[in-house]
Write a protein that holds these residues in place. Sequence first.
Motif, PDB file in Angstrom:
ATOM      1  N   ARG A 136       4.553  -0.420  -3.922  1.00  0.00           N
ATOM      2  CA  ARG A 136       4.075   0.637  -4.825  1.00  0.00           C
ATOM      3  C   ARG A 136       4.802   1.944  -4.530  1.00  0.00           C
ATOM      4  O   ARG A 136       4.274   3.032  -4.776  1.00  0.00           O
ATOM      5  N   ASP A 192       0.828  -1.193   0.000  1.00  0.00           N
ATOM      6  CA  ASP A 192       0.000   0.000   0.000  1.00  0.00           C
ATOM      7  C   ASP A 192       0.870   1.253   0.000  1.00  0.00           C
ATOM      8  O   ASP A 192       1.902   1.311   0.653  1.00  0.00           O
ATOM      9  N   PRO A 193       0.427   2.312  -0.748  1.00  0.00           N
ATOM     10  CA  PRO A 193       1.180   3.564  -0.714  1.00  0.00           C
ATOM     11  C   PRO A 193       1.107   4.184   0.672  1.00  0.00           C
ATOM     12  O   PRO A 193       0.138   4.008   1.394  1.00  0.00           O
ATOM     13  N   PRO A 252       7.346   5.036  -4.944  1.00  0.00           N
ATOM     14  CA  PRO A 252       7.892   5.722  -6.124  1.00  0.00           C
ATOM     15  C   PRO A 252       9.342   5.341  -6.391  1.00  0.00           C
ATOM     16  O   PRO A 252      10.138   5.179  -5.459  1.00  0.00           O
ATOM     17  N   GLU A 304      -5.498   7.418  -6.148  1.00  0.00           N
ATOM     18  CA  GLU A 304      -5.925   6.187  -6.824  1.00  0.00           C
ATOM     19  C   GLU A 304      -6.424   5.172  -5.806  1.00  0.00           C
ATOM     20  O   GLU A 304      -7.421   4.477  -6.033  1.00  0.00           O
ATOM     21  N   GLU A 321      -0.594  11.133  -6.015  1.00  0.00           N
ATOM     22  CA  GLU A 321      -1.417  10.523  -7.061  1.00  0.00           C
ATOM     23  C   GLU A 321      -1.780   9.089  -6.705  1.00  0.00           C
ATOM     24  O   GLU A 321      -2.930   8.664  -6.882  1.00  0.00           O
ATOM     25  N   LYS A 322      -0.819   8.326  -6.176  1.00  0.00           N
ATOM     26  CA  LYS A 322      -1.109   6.950  -5.770  1.00  0.00           C
ATOM     27  C   LYS A 322      -2.121   6.936  -4.630  1.00  0.00           C
ATOM     28  O   LYS A 322      -2.977   6.047  -4.560  1.00  0.00           O
TER      29      LYS A 322
END
Length: 205
Positions: free
Chosen positions: A137, A4-5, A139, A196, A192-193
Amino acid sequence: MNKDPKPILSVCVYCGSQPGRDPTHIQAARILGNSIADHGLQLVYGGGTRGIMGAVASGVLSGGGHVTGIIPEFLMDKEATRHSLGQLDELIVTADMHERKHKMFDRADAFVALPGGIGTLEEIVEIMTWAQLGRHRKPMIFGNINGFWTPMLELLQHMRDQGFVHTAHLVQPLVIDRAEDIVPAILAAAAEKGREGEAEIISRL
């Protein structure tokens, strides 16, 4: 490994323990280090005090930021770390390279590859492999200073075109040409993640 981000609190920088032949690489490392500190983030890196490694760390420290070095015992003398104890905020000494890489992964919320050699290449490729396998996830960024990583990026595109990057949507490292743009790009990608993820949760309700 958490897939998970999460909020960006620390940045892992992979880079050379040598200065290289292009002086802009050292300059970019210092700029990135200053930027990490200016944004209130922590640096996680390989613990060396020479070359581009040392420049990133000094850039963070000069900006009042926090630096965590992670280095295997057998590299303590080779990378001058043993003689610079006390310069870093935190130094973690590992038994081997495998433990080092896992600790760096666990401590970092994003990954940046600045110019470096085979070790730098191996580290960022492993992180991309873990992303391809769906293990994280976080970056991933190529600091493409003076086009240093362009041949590597062309090879990655060739692999995609030949059908060997089977989950290409999971392997999408950012390519940033200027050191001062790297941290803002990381923060934007994380935001952004996060959006989402929120949209995915809402769609399940």
